[in-house]
Design an enzyme around this catalytic site. Structure first.
Site, PDB file in Angstrom:
ATOM      1  N   ASP A  61       0.854  -1.182   0.000  1.00 49.56           N
ATOM      2  CA  ASP A  61       0.000   0.000   0.000  1.00 49.56           C
ATOM      3  C   ASP A  61       0.893   1.236   0.000  1.00 49.56           C
ATOM      4  O   ASP A  61       1.517   1.568   1.015  1.00 49.56           O
ATOM      5  CB  ASP A  61      -0.902  -0.013   1.233  1.00 49.56           C
ATOM      6  CG  ASP A  61      -1.904   1.122   1.241  1.00 49.56           C
ATOM      7  OD1 ASP A  61      -1.793   2.042   0.399  1.00 49.56           O
ATOM      8  OD2 ASP A  61      -2.812   1.109   2.103  1.00 49.56           O
ATOM      9  N   ASN A  86       1.720   4.996 -11.675  1.00 49.11           N
ATOM     10  CA  ASN A  86       0.337   5.040 -12.112  1.00 49.11           C
ATOM     11  C   ASN A  86      -0.667   4.957 -10.970  1.00 49.11           C
ATOM     12  O   ASN A  86      -1.814   5.376 -11.114  1.00 49.11           O
ATOM     13  CB  ASN A  86       0.099   3.874 -13.085  1.00 49.11           C
ATOM     14  CG  ASN A  86      -1.365   3.613 -13.348  1.00 49.11           C
ATOM     15  OD1 ASN A  86      -2.018   4.330 -14.093  1.00 49.11           O
ATOM     16  ND2 ASN A  86      -1.911   2.568 -12.724  1.00 49.11           N
ATOM     17  N   TYR A 151      -8.981  15.398  -5.460  1.00 53.35           N
ATOM     18  CA  TYR A 151      -8.455  14.579  -6.549  1.00 53.35           C
ATOM     19  C   TYR A 151      -7.917  15.445  -7.680  1.00 53.35           C
ATOM     20  O   TYR A 151      -6.783  15.266  -8.138  1.00 53.35           O
ATOM     21  CB  TYR A 151      -9.531  13.632  -7.079  1.00 53.35           C
ATOM     22  CG  TYR A 151      -9.079  12.894  -8.318  1.00 53.35           C
ATOM     23  CD1 TYR A 151      -8.195  11.819  -8.217  1.00 53.35           C
ATOM     24  CD2 TYR A 151      -9.494  13.297  -9.591  1.00 53.35           C
ATOM     25  CE1 TYR A 151      -7.736  11.164  -9.354  1.00 53.35           C
ATOM     26  CE2 TYR A 151      -9.038  12.647 -10.726  1.00 53.35           C
ATOM     27  CZ  TYR A 151      -8.171  11.577 -10.602  1.00 53.35           C
ATOM     28  OH  TYR A 151      -7.709  10.936 -11.719  1.00 53.35           O
ATOM     29  N   LYS A 155      -3.993  15.855  -9.112  1.00 60.14           N
ATOM     30  CA  LYS A 155      -3.539  15.627 -10.479  1.00 60.14           C
ATOM     31  C   LYS A 155      -2.910  16.883 -11.072  1.00 60.14           C
ATOM     32  O   LYS A 155      -2.007  16.796 -11.915  1.00 60.14           O
ATOM     33  CB  LYS A 155      -4.693  15.122 -11.348  1.00 60.14           C
ATOM     34  CG  LYS A 155      -5.112  13.698 -11.026  1.00 60.14           C
ATOM     35  CD  LYS A 155      -3.951  12.718 -11.172  1.00 60.14           C
ATOM     36  CE  LYS A 155      -4.335  11.283 -10.897  1.00 60.14           C
ATOM     37  NZ  LYS A 155      -3.200  10.353 -11.059  1.00 60.14           N
ATOM     38  N   THR A 186     -12.609   1.802 -15.690  1.00 59.27           N
ATOM     39  CA  THR A 186     -11.807   1.108 -14.681  1.00 59.27           C
ATOM     40  C   THR A 186     -12.627   1.036 -13.393  1.00 59.27           C
ATOM     41  O   THR A 186     -13.797   1.421 -13.366  1.00 59.27           O
ATOM     42  CB  THR A 186     -10.492   1.867 -14.392  1.00 59.27           C
ATOM     43  OG1 THR A 186     -10.804   3.104 -13.728  1.00 59.27           O
ATOM     44  CG2 THR A 186      -9.724   2.172 -15.675  1.00 59.27           C
TER      45      THR A 186
END
Length: 266
Positions: A61, A86, A151, A155, A186
């Site tokens: 993790d 990734n 989030y 990014k 996904t």
């Protein structure tokens, strides 16, 4: 690992873009070190080995210091020719409603783990005078993320970080690539609690295999930045360069606000 084949490290490789990216490298003659924190990793590694690729699976993790140490320890003594960082996680919902622990996990994986892994990997590549470092960014990096604020901000960090590193190492023989998928089919939206009640969760999405194929091409060519996926995603990438932040924030709200999805309207 063999001495005759190049080695690629892929994090977040148990499913989705990471697994498809690992398949791309395997099909082009690379051995692999693959990482994820879930039980799916071993099954993914078995699939990858079917082509004759040597695969080392490291279940860890990366949100934790212990997990990052386990991965780096597994790389000790190996020459990593390509590292694709990734692994990432998202969290949907209004910032005032989300759990701070969930928000912190986004930062821990998308930002902290990215920096802490990039440092030793890039140092080793620069010392050798060759190597390719890649980051999974997102078209979301260009958009203020209404109802997905941490989030998108994470990014944006990854995107800026990658572009800065690319400039720093441009004369060293090392390349740094940030590839930018759009919404992709996904497990991301399920894990982010966005699958059923948001427009972006219920809309048609790009195929992970298509994203990974284009990402692989960008990485091996040493491109600094690439929008990967469908023509719609590429159009989003172009729009993100010119639209004002307020317009992009409002558009993101229409995609990510709870209650906008097909399932929520039934």
């Amino acid at each position: 690992m063999t001495d005759t084949r190049p080695l690629a490290l892929i994090t977040g490789a148990s499913s989705g873009i990471g697994l498809e990216l690992a398949r791309q490298f395997a099909s082009h003659g690379y051995d692999l070190v693959v990482n994820a924190e879930d039980e799916e990793l071993e099954a993914a590694a078995r699939q990858l080995r079917e082509s004759g690729t040597e695969v080392r699976a490291v279940r860890a993790d990366l949100r934790t210091g212990e997990g990052r140490f386990l991965l780096l320890d597994a790389l000790d003594g190996l020459t990593v020719d390509v590292a694709a960082l990734n692994a990432g996680v998202g969290q949907g919902g209004a910032f005032v409603d989300t759990d701070l622990t969930d928000d912190q996990e986004v930062i821990d994986l998308n930002v902290t783990a990215t920096v802490r892994l990039a440092k030793p990997l890039l140092r080793a590549m620069v010392a050798r005078g060759e190597g390719r470092l890649a980051f999974t960014s997102s078209v979301a990096a260009q958009m203020p993320g209404s109802f997905q604020p941490v989030y998108n901000a994470s990014k944006s960090f990854v995107q800026s970080f990658a572009q800065a590193l690319a400039e720093e190492v441009k004369d060293t023989g090392v390349t740094v690539t940030a590839f930018m998928p759009g919404p992709t089919e996904t497990e991301f939206f399920d894990r982010a609690d966005m699958a059923d009640d948001t427009r972006v969760g219920t809309m048609n999405k790009d195929e992970a295999a298509q994203v990974a194929e284009q990402a692989f091409e960008a990485i091996v060519k040493g491109e600094k930045k690439a929008v990967t996926g469908s023509l719609m995603t590429k159009a989003q990438g172009l729009a993100g360069k010119v639209l004002p932040d307020g317009v992009k924030a409002a558009a993101h709200r229409r995609l990510a606000e709870p209650g906008t999805g097909d399932g929520a309207r039934d």
